[in-house]
Design a protein around this motif. Structure first.
Motif, mmCIF file in Angstrom:
data_model
loop_
_atom_site.group_PDB
_atom_site.id
_atom_site.type_symbol
_atom_site.label_atom_id
_atom_site.label_comp_id
_atom_site.label_asym_id
_atom_site.label_seq_id
_atom_site.Cartn_x
_atom_site.Cartn_y
_atom_site.Cartn_z
ATOM 1 N N THR A 60 3.228 -7.405 5.081
ATOM 2 C CA THR A 60 2.285 -7.738 4.013
ATOM 3 C C THR A 60 2.129 -6.590 3.011
ATOM 4 O OG1 THR A 60 0.447 -6.975 5.394
ATOM 5 C CG2 THR A 60 0.967 -9.339 5.454
ATOM 6 N N TRP A 61 3.035 -5.613 3.069
ATOM 7 C CA TRP A 61 2.909 -4.468 2.166
ATOM 8 C C TRP A 61 3.028 -4.895 0.700
ATOM 9 C CZ3 TRP A 61 0.895 -0.031 1.469
ATOM 10 C CH2 TRP A 61 1.342 0.822 0.447
ATOM 11 N N ALA A 62 4.103 -5.597 0.364
ATOM 12 C CA ALA A 62 4.316 -5.970 -1.037
ATOM 13 C C ALA A 62 3.344 -7.043 -1.502
ATOM 14 C CB ALA A 62 5.760 -6.444 -1.235
ATOM 15 N N SER A 63 2.967 -7.967 -0.604
ATOM 16 C CA SER A 63 2.138 -9.103 -1.008
ATOM 17 C C SER A 63 0.643 -8.806 -0.985
ATOM 18 C CB SER A 63 2.416 -10.304 -0.091
ATOM 19 O OG SER A 63 2.061 -10.000 1.260
ATOM 20 N N ILE A 109 -2.191 8.562 2.197
ATOM 21 C CA ILE A 109 -1.112 7.817 2.814
ATOM 22 C C ILE A 109 -1.632 6.468 3.280
ATOM 23 C CG2 ILE A 109 -1.493 8.892 5.072
ATOM 24 C CD1 ILE A 109 1.568 8.670 5.517
ATOM 25 N N ALA A 110 -0.845 5.420 3.029
ATOM 26 C CA ALA A 110 -1.151 4.070 3.502
ATOM 27 C C ALA A 110 -0.043 3.636 4.440
ATOM 28 C CB ALA A 110 -1.253 3.100 2.327
ATOM 29 N N ILE A 111 -0.427 3.157 5.617
ATOM 30 C CA ILE A 111 0.516 2.675 6.620
ATOM 31 C C ILE A 111 0.212 1.205 6.886
ATOM 32 C CG2 ILE A 111 1.285 2.854 9.008
ATOM 33 C CD1 ILE A 111 2.197 5.176 7.264
ATOM 34 N N SER A 112 1.187 0.341 6.596
ATOM 35 C CA SER A 112 1.039 -1.100 6.794
ATOM 36 C C SER A 112 1.961 -1.536 7.926
ATOM 37 C CB SER A 112 1.395 -1.840 5.495
ATOM 38 O OG SER A 112 1.347 -3.233 5.674
ATOM 39 N N ASN A 113 1.378 -2.026 9.020
ATOM 40 C CA ASN A 113 2.168 -2.446 10.176
ATOM 41 C C ASN A 113 2.922 -3.743 9.891
ATOM 42 O OD1 ASN A 113 1.199 -0.284 11.601
ATOM 43 N ND2 ASN A 113 -0.333 -1.455 12.737
#
Length: 308
Positions: free
Chosen positions: A183-186, A172-176
């Protein structure tokens, strides 16, 4: 599934997601960028890059049932069959875990179980439609996520792969989302996919390969070849030595006793001691061949090392 592994994974993600730290300023470059021409006039200095290429500085991280390469400057920690990875600002937090599960449990249920454990600790998630993935030749599924964890808005992805009839790999990756900035997509999705692209699964039921050559490991000309070179070689040596066992399966201790030349190759010398073991072993971090246990040793299953 083992509650202990689920608890460690959930605790690591929940604690990291509560850290109010600034976003780190690096980007992901899957392939080298073109060399600027003399007429190019960039408006700002180039940003540091995160390189997953074969020449990148990275650390081999090994758990009980899988291994992966973590490039600089990502930070990693491992405990048993759990690996936790974060960026320097801890705005991206990634956990991987291998665990036993009921035979035939659908992979989407595996993801639901892990997410439910996070929701019990205050998380809230919306799941997108699952998509098929392949990691290290093994089929699995991935689910994109949005929601809240540790009172922070997040985006991310969960994955599950059945690596055996009663064993599953979960990540699992969690991007705040900080100040409305995602910044998840970029950036972070590419980081997560880069890491999963380096994953190698280990057969937890594989037998220990033991050398038939009595000189294997004991003589410089028959050194154990783990590969990796100057950057990754030392960590690969430790992985090999950590998986060695005594003749009855007992744990061993080892200490590096310097190095020696064998032709034009530098070998590391290790003094290994333990129950019924007091031996000198030669290890080559520049060449690679499938590692085995020297005669008189056993090992903890197959060595989780493949050609670098």
């Amino acid at each position: 599934m083992k509650n202990h592994s689920v608890f460690l994974l959930c605790l690591s993600l929940a604690l990291a997601s509560c850290s109010p730290l600034a976003m780190q300023n690096f980007t992901v470059t899957p392939s080298p960028a073109p060399t600027p021409r003399a007429t190019d006039t960039p408006s700002r200095p180039p940003e540091p890059t995160l390189d997953f290429g074969p020449d990148a500085i990275h650390m081999l991280v090994v758990a009980d049932s899988f291994s992966l390469s973590v490039p600089f400057p990502l930070h990693s920690e491992s405990q048993g069959n759990l690996v936790f990875i974060s960026d320097e600002a801890q705005t991206l937090n990634i956990s991987f875990v291998g665990d036993t599960t009921d035979a035939g449990l659908p992979l989407l249920e595996v993801i639901d179980l892990f997410l439910a454990s996070l929701e019990d600790r205050g998380g809230q998630f919306l799941q997108a439609k699952p998509v098929d993935i392949v990691i290290d030749g093994v089929e699995g599924i991935a689910v994109d996520l949005t929601g809240v964890l540790g009172e922070k808005d997040i985006e991310g992805r969960a994955i599950a792969v059945a690596t055996g009839p009663d064993f599953v790999f979960f990540g699992i990756a969690i991007s705040n989302i900080v100040d409305g900035n995602s910044t998840w997509a970029s950036r972070d999705l590419a980081i997560f996919e880069g890491l999963t692209g380096t994953l190698t699964f280990t057969d937890v039921n594989a037998e220990c390969p033991i050398a038939t050559d009595p000189a294997y490991g004991y003589q410089p000309e028959s050194a154990v070849q783990v590969g990796g070179g100057d950057f990754d070689g030392p960590s690969r040596e430790r992985v090999y030595l950590d998986h060695l066992r005594g003749p009855n399966g007992g744990a061993l201790s080892y200490e590096r006793n310097g190095s020696t030349m064998a032709g034009d190759v530098i070998l590391d010398i290790y003094h290994i001691t333990g129950p019924s073991i007091d031996a000198i072993i030669y290890v080559d971090e520049y060449g690679f061949s499938e590692p085995m246990a020297p005669r008189g040793f056993t090992c903890d299953g197959a060595f989780p090392l493949q050609a670098p």
